[in-house]
Design a protein around this motif. Structure first.
Motif, PDB file in Angstrom:
ATOM      1  N   GLY A 183      36.087 -10.843 142.257  1.00  0.00           N
ATOM      2  CA  GLY A 183      34.909 -10.228 141.655  1.00  0.00           C
ATOM      3  C   GLY A 183      33.678 -10.499 142.507  1.00  0.00           C
ATOM      4  O   GLY A 183      33.756 -11.075 143.600  1.00  0.00           O
ATOM      5  N   ASP A 184      32.545 -10.063 142.019  1.00  0.00           N
ATOM      6  CA  ASP A 184      31.291 -10.266 142.753  1.00  0.00           C
ATOM      7  C   ASP A 184      30.771 -11.692 142.530  1.00  0.00           C
ATOM      8  O   ASP A 184      30.745 -12.186 141.389  1.00  0.00           O
ATOM      9  CB  ASP A 184      30.234  -9.265 142.291  1.00  0.00           C
ATOM     10  N   MET A 185      30.365 -12.352 143.635  1.00  0.00           N
ATOM     11  CA  MET A 185      29.832 -13.709 143.560  1.00  0.00           C
ATOM     12  C   MET A 185      28.405 -13.718 144.116  1.00  0.00           C
ATOM     13  O   MET A 185      28.155 -13.197 145.204  1.00  0.00           O
ATOM     14  CB  MET A 185      30.703 -14.689 144.369  1.00  0.00           C
ATOM     15  N   GLN A 186      27.489 -14.285 143.309  1.00  0.00           N
ATOM     16  CA  GLN A 186      26.097 -14.350 143.722  1.00  0.00           C
ATOM     17  C   GLN A 186      25.760 -15.745 144.251  1.00  0.00           C
ATOM     18  O   GLN A 186      26.199 -16.748 143.687  1.00  0.00           O
ATOM     19  CB  GLN A 186      25.164 -14.019 142.548  1.00  0.00           C
ATOM     20  N   THR A 187      25.003 -15.794 145.335  1.00  0.00           N
ATOM     21  CA  THR A 187      24.496 -17.058 145.883  1.00  0.00           C
ATOM     22  C   THR A 187      22.998 -16.912 146.125  1.00  0.00           C
ATOM     23  O   THR A 187      22.519 -15.849 146.519  1.00  0.00           O
ATOM     24  CB  THR A 187      25.195 -17.437 147.206  1.00  0.00           C
ATOM     25  N   ALA A 188      22.270 -17.989 145.849  1.00  0.00           N
ATOM     26  CA  ALA A 188      20.813 -17.995 146.051  1.00  0.00           C
ATOM     27  C   ALA A 188      20.471 -19.010 147.141  1.00  0.00           C
ATOM     28  O   ALA A 188      20.931 -20.152 147.110  1.00  0.00           O
ATOM     29  CB  ALA A 188      20.095 -18.337 144.760  1.00  0.00           C
ATOM     30  N   GLN A 189      19.665 -18.587 148.071  1.00  0.00           N
ATOM     31  CA  GLN A 189      19.240 -19.445 149.171  1.00  0.00           C
ATOM     32  C   GLN A 189      17.723 -19.402 149.298  1.00  0.00           C
ATOM     33  O   GLN A 189      17.080 -18.423 148.927  1.00  0.00           O
ATOM     34  CB  GLN A 189      19.880 -18.993 150.495  1.00  0.00           C
ATOM     35  N   THR A 190      17.186 -20.494 149.827  1.00  0.00           N
ATOM     36  CA  THR A 190      15.744 -20.528 150.079  1.00  0.00           C
ATOM     37  C   THR A 190      15.371 -19.444 151.077  1.00  0.00           C
ATOM     38  O   THR A 190      16.037 -19.259 152.100  1.00  0.00           O
ATOM     39  CB  THR A 190      15.326 -21.907 150.636  1.00  0.00           C
TER      40      THR A 190
END
Length: 377
Positions: A183-190
């Motif tokens: 499935g779709d995986m979200q990641t947050a980065q600075t």
């Protein structure tokens, strides 16, 4: 022949203090090993830093201009007037101008930095016991990221302004979506564009590259209060690392280091000292004088009759001044009874009469030949 320091910095001999600072920062940004990968970049940066160390200080610069030698080098002597402190800083120790440039490059807009407030910094200040007793004003010199003088710490250049970061739309983070078979995986980065602050500067200050701070050598006068203890700390608000783009600066934490004294030993607010007396003074009692902790202070010590070796005599009110008080501790004088190795014939006769009066057996006086034999036996 050693290189001319003005030539190393690329300034004239009449250059002002500001011109010297600007020239140093300009070259340091080009030569610092973090950005310059040339084989000789580190050596050239060290040479630049040494030149700045001399020319940024009025005393060292005057000596260099007059004698042509580098203060502190062989044959060059030294220059006094202030204390250049060694960092015991909260960054991890051993901080210098090179490390400040590393922090400067790490705070640029294209790096992942979210903190805008300046950090606290710490330095150790060496003091004598006399300075602690009387109080002192000490000028120290240290390296820090200071507010940029060109933009007054704002980071804005001519007609510059702070705008919302177009990359993250002011959120400070960039969310990416990765499509996987799960499935779709979200990641947050600075956000790398704004360093997590959510804003960027349109037309940044060229001197500080929009940070609002630059590596600089700071001078500050520290007022040392009377009676301060070893390892006690003083906090100077706003003299730590400058914040980015006008954010709050950190504090400078000064840790007082009191050097050992050749005559006194401090114990809290009390002072311990040693004094020599003769066997006659120990037997009959006496009043002797020793130096106090203050300049020209004389302390009168009353030796009691029958004083024994290593006996401690207390003199009230002649110790260290108490911190934030007008009172003083006490002085404890450790008495050392000195036995003469040789006496005159008259003195021996008097001592023999005293021994006879007290009923003590003593050895007869030895002849010169017997004394000579003692030397070789």
């Amino acid at each position: 022949m050693a290189k001319d320091l003005y030539e190393v910095l690329g300034v004239s001999k009449n250059a002002s203090e500001d011109e010297i600072k600007k020239a140093f920062r300009k070259q340091a940004r080009e030569l610092h090993p973090d950005v310059n990968k040339a084989p000789d970049a580190e050596d050239r940066f060290k040479e630049l830093n040494e030149a700045y160390d001399v020319l940024s200080d009025p005393n060292k610069r005057a000596q260099y201009d007059r004698f042509g030698t580098i203060p502190g080098a062989a044959g060059g002597g030294g220059a006094g007037g202030y204390q250049y402190v060694d960092f015991e800083d909260l960054f991890g120790g051993g901080f210098g101008m090179g490390d400040l440039f590393s922090s400067f490059f790490g705070g640029a807009g294209n790096h992942a930095v979210t903190r805008k407030e300046g950090r606290d910094m710490g330095v150790g200040l060496r003091l004598t016991l006399e300075e602690v007793a009387a109080g002192a004003k000490k000028e120290i010199v240290y390296d820090r990221l200071a507010p940029c003088p060109d933009c007054e710490g704002t980071g804005l250049g001519p007609d510059g302004k702070e705008v919302t970061c177009p990359e993250c739309n002011g959120r400070g983070r960039v969310v990416t979506v990765q499509h996987t078979f799960l499935g779709d995986m979200q990641t947050a980065q600075t956000c790398k564009t704004c360093g997590g602050t959510g804003t960027t500067i349109d037309n940044p200050c060229p001197e500080c590259e929009g940070q609002g701070r630059v590596p600089d050598r700071q001078r500050v006068t520290v007022e040392v209060p009377v009676g301060i203890r070893d390892s006690q700390q003083l906090r100077l608000s706003g003299f730590g690392e400058a914040g980015m783009q006008g954010a709050m600066a950190g504090d400078l934490i000064v840790t007082c280091r009191i050097q050992p004294h050749e005559f006194f030993e401090r114990e809290g607010d009390n002072l311990h000292a040693r004094a020599n007396i003769s066997i006659v003074q120990a037997t009959l009692g006496a009043e002797i004088e020793i130096d106090g902790i203050f300049e020209d202070e004389i302390v009168k010590v009353r030796i009691p009759e029958g004083c024994q070796n290593e006996q401690i005599v207390r003199v009230r009110g002649y110790g260290m001044p108490r911190f934030k008080s007008e009172n003083r501790g006490d002085m404890y004088v450790h008495v050392n009874v000195v036995i003469p190795k040789k006496v005159t014939k008259k003195q021996r006769e008097l001592l023999e009469k005293l021994a006879e009066e007290m009923g003590d057996d003593v050895a007869e006086e030895r002849t010169p030949l017997q004394k000579l034999r003692d030397v070789f036996n």
